[in-house]
Design a protein around this motif. Sequence first.
Motif, PDB file in Angstrom:
ATOM      1  N   SER A  48       0.786  -1.151  -0.078  1.00 29.16           N
ATOM      2  CA  SER A  48       0.114  -0.056  -0.155  1.00 29.16           C
ATOM      3  C   SER A  48       0.937   1.280   0.175  1.00 29.16           C
ATOM      4  O   SER A  48       2.071   1.200   0.239  1.00 29.16           O
ATOM      5  CB  SER A  48      -0.866   0.031   1.099  1.00 29.16           C
ATOM      6  N   PRO A  49       0.309   2.366  -0.289  1.00 31.79           N
ATOM      7  CA  PRO A  49       1.236   3.508  -0.459  1.00 31.79           C
ATOM      8  C   PRO A  49       1.592   4.018   1.090  1.00 31.79           C
ATOM      9  O   PRO A  49       2.331   4.985   1.244  1.00 31.79           O
ATOM     10  CB  PRO A  49       0.186   4.498  -1.005  1.00 31.79           C
ATOM     11  N   ALA A  50       1.042   3.357   1.999  1.00 37.14           N
ATOM     12  CA  ALA A  50       1.714   3.570   3.379  1.00 37.14           C
ATOM     13  C   ALA A  50       2.873   3.109   3.754  1.00 37.14           C
ATOM     14  O   ALA A  50       3.833   3.669   4.636  1.00 37.14           O
ATOM     15  CB  ALA A  50       0.632   2.713   4.399  1.00 37.14           C
ATOM     16  N   LEU A  51       3.589   2.491   2.555  1.00 39.13           N
ATOM     17  CA  LEU A  51       4.813   1.950   2.868  1.00 39.13           C
ATOM     18  C   LEU A  51       5.846   3.316   2.389  1.00 39.13           C
ATOM     19  O   LEU A  51       7.056   3.165   2.626  1.00 39.13           O
ATOM     20  CB  LEU A  51       5.219   0.977   1.836  1.00 39.13           C
ATOM     21  N   GLY A  52       5.345   4.396   1.692  1.00 37.21           N
ATOM     22  CA  GLY A  52       6.224   5.588   1.556  1.00 37.21           C
ATOM     23  C   GLY A  52       7.052   5.508   0.376  1.00 37.21           C
ATOM     24  O   GLY A  52       6.499   4.885  -0.746  1.00 37.21           O
ATOM     25  N   PRO A  53       8.374   5.576   0.698  1.00 34.71           N
ATOM     26  CA  PRO A  53       9.202   5.637  -0.523  1.00 34.71           C
ATOM     27  C   PRO A  53       9.385   4.184  -1.319  1.00 34.71           C
ATOM     28  O   PRO A  53       9.528   4.080  -2.335  1.00 34.71           O
ATOM     29  CB  PRO A  53      10.780   6.181   0.155  1.00 34.71           C
ATOM     30  N   ALA A  54       9.189   3.301  -0.478  1.00 36.37           N
ATOM     31  CA  ALA A  54       9.327   1.779  -0.796  1.00 36.37           C
ATOM     32  C   ALA A  54       8.170   1.656  -1.871  1.00 36.37           C
ATOM     33  O   ALA A  54       8.425   0.635  -2.788  1.00 36.37           O
ATOM     34  CB  ALA A  54       9.201   0.939   0.365  1.00 36.37           C
ATOM     35  N   TYR A  55       7.060   2.063  -1.543  1.00 39.25           N
ATOM     36  CA  TYR A  55       5.941   1.931  -2.344  1.00 39.25           C
ATOM     37  C   TYR A  55       6.403   2.646  -3.787  1.00 39.25           C
ATOM     38  O   TYR A  55       5.946   1.990  -4.857  1.00 39.25           O
ATOM     39  CB  TYR A  55       4.741   2.379  -1.784  1.00 39.25           C
ATOM     40  N   GLU A  56       6.848   3.852  -3.789  1.00 40.63           N
ATOM     41  CA  GLU A  56       6.925   4.487  -4.899  1.00 40.63           C
ATOM     42  C   GLU A  56       8.059   3.759  -6.016  1.00 40.63           C
ATOM     43  O   GLU A  56       8.186   3.768  -7.033  1.00 40.63           O
ATOM     44  CB  GLU A  56       7.599   5.954  -4.443  1.00 40.63           C
ATOM     45  N   ASP A  57       9.052   3.329  -5.246  1.00 39.64           N
ATOM     46  CA  ASP A  57      10.137   2.279  -5.888  1.00 39.64           C
ATOM     47  C   ASP A  57       9.383   1.434  -6.496  1.00 39.64           C
ATOM     48  O   ASP A  57       9.955   0.881  -7.639  1.00 39.64           O
ATOM     49  CB  ASP A  57      11.184   2.099  -4.853  1.00 39.64           C
ATOM     50  N   LEU A  58       8.631   0.642  -5.888  1.00 41.03           N
ATOM     51  CA  LEU A  58       7.916  -0.519  -6.432  1.00 41.03           C
ATOM     52  C   LEU A  58       6.914  -0.091  -7.576  1.00 41.03           C
ATOM     53  O   LEU A  58       6.807  -0.979  -8.557  1.00 41.03           O
ATOM     54  CB  LEU A  58       7.289  -1.626  -5.444  1.00 41.03           C
ATOM     55  N   ALA A  59       6.372   1.010  -7.310  1.00 40.64           N
ATOM     56  CA  ALA A  59       5.361   1.405  -8.423  1.00 40.64           C
ATOM     57  C   ALA A  59       6.398   1.742  -9.839  1.00 40.64           C
ATOM     58  O   ALA A  59       5.846   1.325 -10.712  1.00 40.64           O
ATOM     59  CB  ALA A  59       4.654   2.650  -8.037  1.00 40.64           C
ATOM     60  N   SER A  60       7.315   2.400  -9.554  1.00 41.80           N
ATOM     61  CA  SER A  60       8.418   2.529 -10.546  1.00 41.80           C
ATOM     62  C   SER A  60       8.699   1.346 -11.294  1.00 41.80           C
ATOM     63  O   SER A  60       8.774   1.299 -12.514  1.00 41.80           O
ATOM     64  CB  SER A  60       9.627   3.330 -10.105  1.00 41.80           C
ATOM     65  N   GLN A  61       9.106   0.240 -10.548  1.00 33.56           N
ATOM     66  CA  GLN A  61       9.396  -0.753 -11.219  1.00 33.56           C
ATOM     67  C   GLN A  61       8.196  -1.679 -11.973  1.00 33.56           C
ATOM     68  O   GLN A  61       8.427  -2.126 -13.132  1.00 33.56           O
ATOM     69  CB  GLN A  61       9.943  -2.000 -10.269  1.00 33.56           C
ATOM     70  N   GLY A  62       7.229  -1.386 -11.506  1.00 35.05           N
ATOM     71  CA  GLY A  62       5.867  -1.888 -11.979  1.00 35.05           C
ATOM     72  C   GLY A  62       5.750  -1.116 -13.262  1.00 35.05           C
ATOM     73  O   GLY A  62       5.143  -1.579 -14.249  1.00 35.05           O
ATOM     74  N   LEU A  63       5.818   0.282 -13.490  1.00 31.69           N
ATOM     75  CA  LEU A  63       5.773   0.752 -14.584  1.00 31.69           C
ATOM     76  C   LEU A  63       7.023   0.456 -15.746  1.00 31.69           C
ATOM     77  O   LEU A  63       6.436   0.519 -16.920  1.00 31.69           O
ATOM     78  CB  LEU A  63       6.048   2.331 -14.524  1.00 31.69           C
ATOM     79  N   VAL A  64       7.818   0.112 -15.156  1.00 31.17           N
ATOM     80  CA  VAL A  64       9.078  -0.650 -15.978  1.00 31.17           C
ATOM     81  C   VAL A  64       8.561  -1.594 -16.614  1.00 31.17           C
ATOM     82  O   VAL A  64       8.403  -2.161 -17.994  1.00 31.17           O
ATOM     83  CB  VAL A  64      10.381  -0.727 -15.388  1.00 31.17           C
TER      84      VAL A  64
END
Length: 101
Positions: A48-64
Amino acid sequence: MTVSALQSKDDAELWARYAATHGPELREALILRYVPLVHFVLGRLGLSPALGPAYEDLASQGLVGLIEAVDRYDPGYGTQFSTYATLRVRGQVLDQLRASD
């Protein structure tokens, strides 16, 4: 005609145009259309977005993974793009989680 039927028709038309031309603006339109799929996959993995920066990093990898899915998708196989992209996005996110473990 229902909303999902109209969207499905639009998706099929967009994919047909992209398959014929591989234009960068069509590629971008497809990527932007399926960005919510990345967040859906992350949610299904229990992230969930509650993970903060870790979520953002995983979302970036998901976009890749999503971008790779758009580049490699072949509608000739008869599968829906969302099915194919879900597997690619999930795999990319899991690879990132394994690498950071």
